[in-house]
Design a protein around this motif. Structure first.
Motif, PDB file in Angstrom:
ATOM      1  N   HIS A 178      -7.426 -15.189  14.125  1.00 57.25           N
ATOM      2  CA  HIS A 178      -6.895 -15.508  15.381  1.00 57.25           C
ATOM      3  C   HIS A 178      -6.906 -16.200  16.372  1.00 57.25           C
ATOM      4  O   HIS A 178      -6.076 -16.024  17.375  1.00 57.25           O
ATOM      5  CB  HIS A 178      -7.007 -13.662  16.027  1.00 57.25           C
ATOM      6  CG  HIS A 178      -6.600 -12.483  15.674  1.00 57.25           C
ATOM      7  ND1 HIS A 178      -7.765 -11.546  15.436  1.00 57.25           N
ATOM      8  CD2 HIS A 178      -5.660 -11.981  15.519  1.00 57.25           C
ATOM      9  CE1 HIS A 178      -7.310 -10.498  14.730  1.00 57.25           C
ATOM     10  NE2 HIS A 178      -6.105 -10.605  14.762  1.00 57.25           N
ATOM     11  N   TYR A 209       1.013  -1.282  -0.240  1.00 56.40           N
ATOM     12  CA  TYR A 209      -0.292  -0.002   0.136  1.00 56.40           C
ATOM     13  C   TYR A 209       1.152   1.060   0.084  1.00 56.40           C
ATOM     14  O   TYR A 209       1.103   1.577   1.250  1.00 56.40           O
ATOM     15  CB  TYR A 209      -0.582  -0.053   1.436  1.00 56.40           C
ATOM     16  CG  TYR A 209      -1.502  -1.009   1.365  1.00 56.40           C
ATOM     17  CD1 TYR A 209      -2.736  -1.398   0.617  1.00 56.40           C
ATOM     18  CD2 TYR A 209      -1.535  -2.590   2.736  1.00 56.40           C
ATOM     19  CE1 TYR A 209      -3.767  -1.961   0.400  1.00 56.40           C
ATOM     20  CE2 TYR A 209      -3.028  -3.072   2.302  1.00 56.40           C
ATOM     21  CZ  TYR A 209      -3.943  -3.375   1.508  1.00 56.40           C
ATOM     22  OH  TYR A 209      -4.353  -4.324   1.528  1.00 56.40           O
ATOM     23  N   GLY A 227      -1.362  -7.401  11.385  1.00 55.35           N
ATOM     24  CA  GLY A 227      -0.562  -6.607  10.826  1.00 55.35           C
ATOM     25  C   GLY A 227       0.035  -7.831   9.572  1.00 55.35           C
ATOM     26  O   GLY A 227       0.260  -7.041   9.355  1.00 55.35           O
ATOM     27  N   ALA A 228      -0.228  -8.386  10.267  1.00 59.88           N
ATOM     28  CA  ALA A 228       0.479  -9.969   9.433  1.00 59.88           C
ATOM     29  C   ALA A 228       0.423  -9.717   7.722  1.00 59.88           C
ATOM     30  O   ALA A 228       1.033 -10.587   6.823  1.00 59.88           O
ATOM     31  CB  ALA A 228       0.866 -11.270  10.496  1.00 59.88           C
ATOM     32  N   GLY A 229      -0.719  -9.080   7.236  1.00 61.93           N
ATOM     33  CA  GLY A 229      -1.220  -9.501   5.874  1.00 61.93           C
ATOM     34  C   GLY A 229      -1.863 -10.437   5.382  1.00 61.93           C
ATOM     35  O   GLY A 229      -1.557 -11.165   4.215  1.00 61.93           O
ATOM     36  N   LYS A 230      -2.627 -10.948   6.571  1.00 63.19           N
ATOM     37  CA  LYS A 230      -3.834 -12.481   5.756  1.00 63.19           C
ATOM     38  C   LYS A 230      -4.824 -11.443   4.947  1.00 63.19           C
ATOM     39  O   LYS A 230      -4.940 -12.176   4.696  1.00 63.19           O
ATOM     40  CB  LYS A 230      -4.422 -12.268   7.598  1.00 63.19           C
ATOM     41  CG  LYS A 230      -3.228 -13.549   8.608  1.00 63.19           C
ATOM     42  CD  LYS A 230      -3.448 -13.406  10.360  1.00 63.19           C
ATOM     43  CE  LYS A 230      -4.785 -12.662  11.077  1.00 63.19           C
ATOM     44  NZ  LYS A 230      -3.628 -11.377  11.436  1.00 63.19           N
ATOM     45  N   THR A 231      -5.296 -10.622   5.637  1.00 71.03           N
ATOM     46  CA  THR A 231      -6.205 -10.157   5.102  1.00 71.03           C
ATOM     47  C   THR A 231      -6.085  -9.775   4.244  1.00 71.03           C
ATOM     48  O   THR A 231      -6.916  -9.863   2.672  1.00 71.03           O
ATOM     49  CB  THR A 231      -7.355  -8.889   5.546  1.00 71.03           C
ATOM     50  OG1 THR A 231      -8.268  -9.481   7.326  1.00 71.03           O
ATOM     51  CG2 THR A 231      -7.825  -7.790   5.805  1.00 71.03           C
ATOM     52  N   THR A 232      -5.537  -8.888   3.757  1.00 66.98           N
ATOM     53  CA  THR A 232      -4.591  -8.679   2.352  1.00 66.98           C
ATOM     54  C   THR A 232      -4.592  -9.710   1.428  1.00 66.98           C
ATOM     55  O   THR A 232      -5.059  -9.352   0.090  1.00 66.98           O
ATOM     56  CB  THR A 232      -3.241  -7.732   2.853  1.00 66.98           C
ATOM     57  OG1 THR A 232      -3.766  -6.688   3.282  1.00 66.98           O
ATOM     58  CG2 THR A 232      -3.112  -7.123   1.288  1.00 66.98           C
ATOM     59  N   LYS A 267       4.272   0.540   2.004  1.00 67.89           N
ATOM     60  CA  LYS A 267       3.951  -0.173   3.158  1.00 67.89           C
ATOM     61  C   LYS A 267       3.627  -1.447   1.959  1.00 67.89           C
ATOM     62  O   LYS A 267       2.607  -1.486   1.688  1.00 67.89           O
ATOM     63  CB  LYS A 267       2.251   0.765   3.814  1.00 67.89           C
ATOM     64  CG  LYS A 267       2.019  -0.717   4.844  1.00 67.89           C
ATOM     65  CD  LYS A 267       3.149  -0.987   6.147  1.00 67.89           C
ATOM     66  CE  LYS A 267       2.709  -2.489   6.483  1.00 67.89           C
ATOM     67  NZ  LYS A 267       3.821  -2.208   8.162  1.00 67.89           N
TER      68      LYS A 267
HETATM   69  N1  LIG Z   1      -5.850  -0.064   2.574  1.00 62.36           N
HETATM   70  C1  LIG Z   1      -4.009  -0.131   3.688  1.00 62.36           C
HETATM   71  N2  LIG Z   1      -3.942   0.370   3.144  1.00 62.36           N
HETATM   72  C2  LIG Z   1      -2.667   1.155   4.013  1.00 62.36           C
HETATM   73  N3  LIG Z   1      -1.787   0.229   4.863  1.00 62.36           N
HETATM   74  C3  LIG Z   1      -2.750  -0.792   4.325  1.00 62.36           C
HETATM   75  C4  LIG Z   1      -4.563  -0.369   4.592  1.00 62.36           C
HETATM   76  N4  LIG Z   1      -4.674  -2.039   4.602  1.00 62.36           N
HETATM   77  C5  LIG Z   1      -3.722  -2.666   5.767  1.00 62.36           C
HETATM   78  N5  LIG Z   1      -2.918  -2.144   5.831  1.00 62.36           N
HETATM   79  C6  LIG Z   1      -1.190  -2.170   6.762  1.00 62.36           C
HETATM   80  O1  LIG Z   1      -0.873  -3.374   5.810  1.00 62.36           O
HETATM   81  C7  LIG Z   1      -0.556  -4.469   6.702  1.00 62.36           C
HETATM   82  C8  LIG Z   1      -1.900  -5.443   6.389  1.00 62.36           C
HETATM   83  O2  LIG Z   1      -2.492  -5.704   6.988  1.00 62.36           O
HETATM   84  P1  LIG Z   1      -3.719  -6.821   7.224  1.00 62.36           P
HETATM   85  O3  LIG Z   1      -4.953  -6.020   7.658  1.00 62.36           O
HETATM   86  O4  LIG Z   1      -3.340  -7.789   5.656  1.00 62.36           O
HETATM   87  O5  LIG Z   1      -3.441  -7.504   7.911  1.00 62.36           O
HETATM   88  P2  LIG Z   1      -4.105  -8.724   8.803  1.00 62.36           P
HETATM   89  O6  LIG Z   1      -3.207  -9.629   9.504  1.00 62.36           O
HETATM   90  O7  LIG Z   1      -5.063  -8.893   8.188  1.00 62.36           O
HETATM   91  O8  LIG Z   1      -4.314  -7.650  10.325  1.00 62.36           O
HETATM   92  P3  LIG Z   1      -5.271  -7.740  11.456  1.00 62.36           P
HETATM   93  O9  LIG Z   1      -5.124  -9.457  11.708  1.00 62.36           O
HETATM   94  O10 LIG Z   1      -5.193  -6.803  11.852  1.00 62.36           O
HETATM   95  O11 LIG Z   1      -6.390  -8.323  10.620  1.00 62.36           O
HETATM   96  C9  LIG Z   1      -0.622  -3.215   8.570  1.00 62.36           C
HETATM   97  O12 LIG Z   1       0.598  -3.246   8.454  1.00 62.36           O
HETATM   98  C10 LIG Z   1      -1.583  -2.697   8.081  1.00 62.36           C
HETATM   99  O13 LIG Z   1      -1.232  -1.420   8.614  1.00 62.36           O
END
Ligand SMILES: Nc1ncnc2c1ncn2[C@@H]1O[C@H](COP(=O)(O)OP(=O)(O)OP(=O)(O)O)[C@@H](O)[C@H]1O
Length: 301
Positions: free
Chosen positions: A187, A13, A39-44, A16
């Motif tokens: 989680h 992003y 913030g590990a990147g799971k949702t992305t 980042k």
């Molecule tokens: N739209 C966005 N713009 C900028 N940074 C983002 C965006 N979405 C996520 N991030 C960042 O990317 C990283 C991975 O986010 P992501 O949501 O994929 O992690 P996650 O493992 O699903 O976290 P969580 O368990 O908190 O949901 C995090 O540092 C988050 O802050």
């Protein structure tokens, strides 16, 4: 052929990096977990799988299709649980299901879906009048209304009480038994341990381990702790001499024996030879939370 193939996925992003390098395959009929700290990147990662985000690198295939190019086709075949879905407050459960069903070529039987999810009596209840658990179950019903071959569930049981959480786990197993492949972001260690056939542990945008729950635990720690109250005094050295035993400690009138392999069998056999009974015998094994700490350095929530 795997149902989902993720190869060297990379996503930023701006500056980042959210996903550095993630690869995994999900086989048909599996419940595959993605586990990792905040913030590990799971949702992305799963949003790329769903075609909601465009990766900056790597390859993706879902049911042999490209999540971006073939998005219309995949929307018919992949069910997605929307996170904190804010559904139309005033619509009733039945109306929401009708609306969502209208998007699909082969909608599921609503009566059966409501029965499976324990929402039959709520068919005429407005969304905002549902309890948190019922709203969560409705979001699962909406992910399944199109009779998907694959369901992507993100934070399945977040916000549910322990009983509702267990009921949801039973439900997900029933869905899988009907042949649906499930990609589950979570989680919760207990949830991953109970439901997942395999788990990818993701930390800082990378897969740090990928195995069955038991394999993950065994990979980091095979230590077991055996506690008991001996019926007669015994010399700890008699147990320390066993190859399976690493340590023997005395805690009051109890002995605490730490070891690996089949330490329980080794200890009970040795006690039998000595003619000593083991009272209040307890065995503790490392769990997935221990593996998670070892793999990511983060405490599980
Ligand atoms: N739209 C966005 N713009 C900028 N940074 C983002 C965006 N979405 C996520 N991030 C960042 O990317 C990283 C991975 O986010 P992501 O949501 O994929 O992690 P996650 O493992 O699903 O976290 P969580 O368990 O908190 O949901 C995090 O540092 C988050 O802050």
């Amino acid at each position: 052929m795997p149902v989902i193939e993720v190869g060297h996925l990379h996503k930023r992003y701006g500056e980042k990096v959210a996903v550095e390098d993630v690869s995994f395959d999900v086989e048909r009929g599996e419940i595959f977990g993605i586990l990792g700290p905040n913030g590990a990147g799971k949702t992305t990662t799963v949003e790329c799988v769903e075609g909601l985000r465009v990766p900056d690198g790597g390859t993706l295939s879902v049911l042999g299709l490209d999540p971006r190019r073939d998005r219309a086709e995949l929307r018919q075949r992949v069910g997605v649980q929307l996170q904190e879905s804010r559904l139309q407050d005033k619509l009733r459960v039945g109306e929401l299901l009708d609306l969502y069903a209208s998007f699909y070529r082969e909608p599921a039987d609503q009566g059966r879906l409501l029965a499976t999810l324990g929402l039959t009596e709520q068919r005429n209840t407005a969304y905002k009048k549902l309890s948190g658990g019922q709203q969560q179950r409705l979001s699962i019903a909406l992910a399944l209304i199109g009779s998907p071959e694959v369901a992507v569930l993100d934070e399945l049981t977040t916000g549910l009480d322990p009983q509702a959480r267990r009921d949801t786990w039973d439900l997900i197993e029933a869905v899988r038994d009907q042949g649906v492949t499930i990609l589950l972001v979570t989680h919760f260690m207990a949830e991953a341990e109970r439901l997942c056939d395999r788990i990818a542990v993701i930390d800082a945008g990378r897969v740090v381990a990928l195995d069955s729950p038991a394999g993950l635990v065994a990979g980091v720690n095979d230590e077991q702790v055996v506690r008991f109250r001996p019926s007669a005094p015994i010399d700890p050295a008699a147990l320390e001499a066993l190859p399976e035993v690493r340590r023997v400690e005395r805690h009051g009138d109890r002995l605490v024996v730490t070891g690996g392999g089949n330490v329980l069998h080794a200890v009970t056999s040795a006690l039998a030879r000595l003619g000593v009974l083991a009272g209040d015998l307890r065995v503790e094994q490392a769990g997935l939370d221990d593996a998670f700490v070892a793999l990511t350095g983060h405490k599980p929530e």
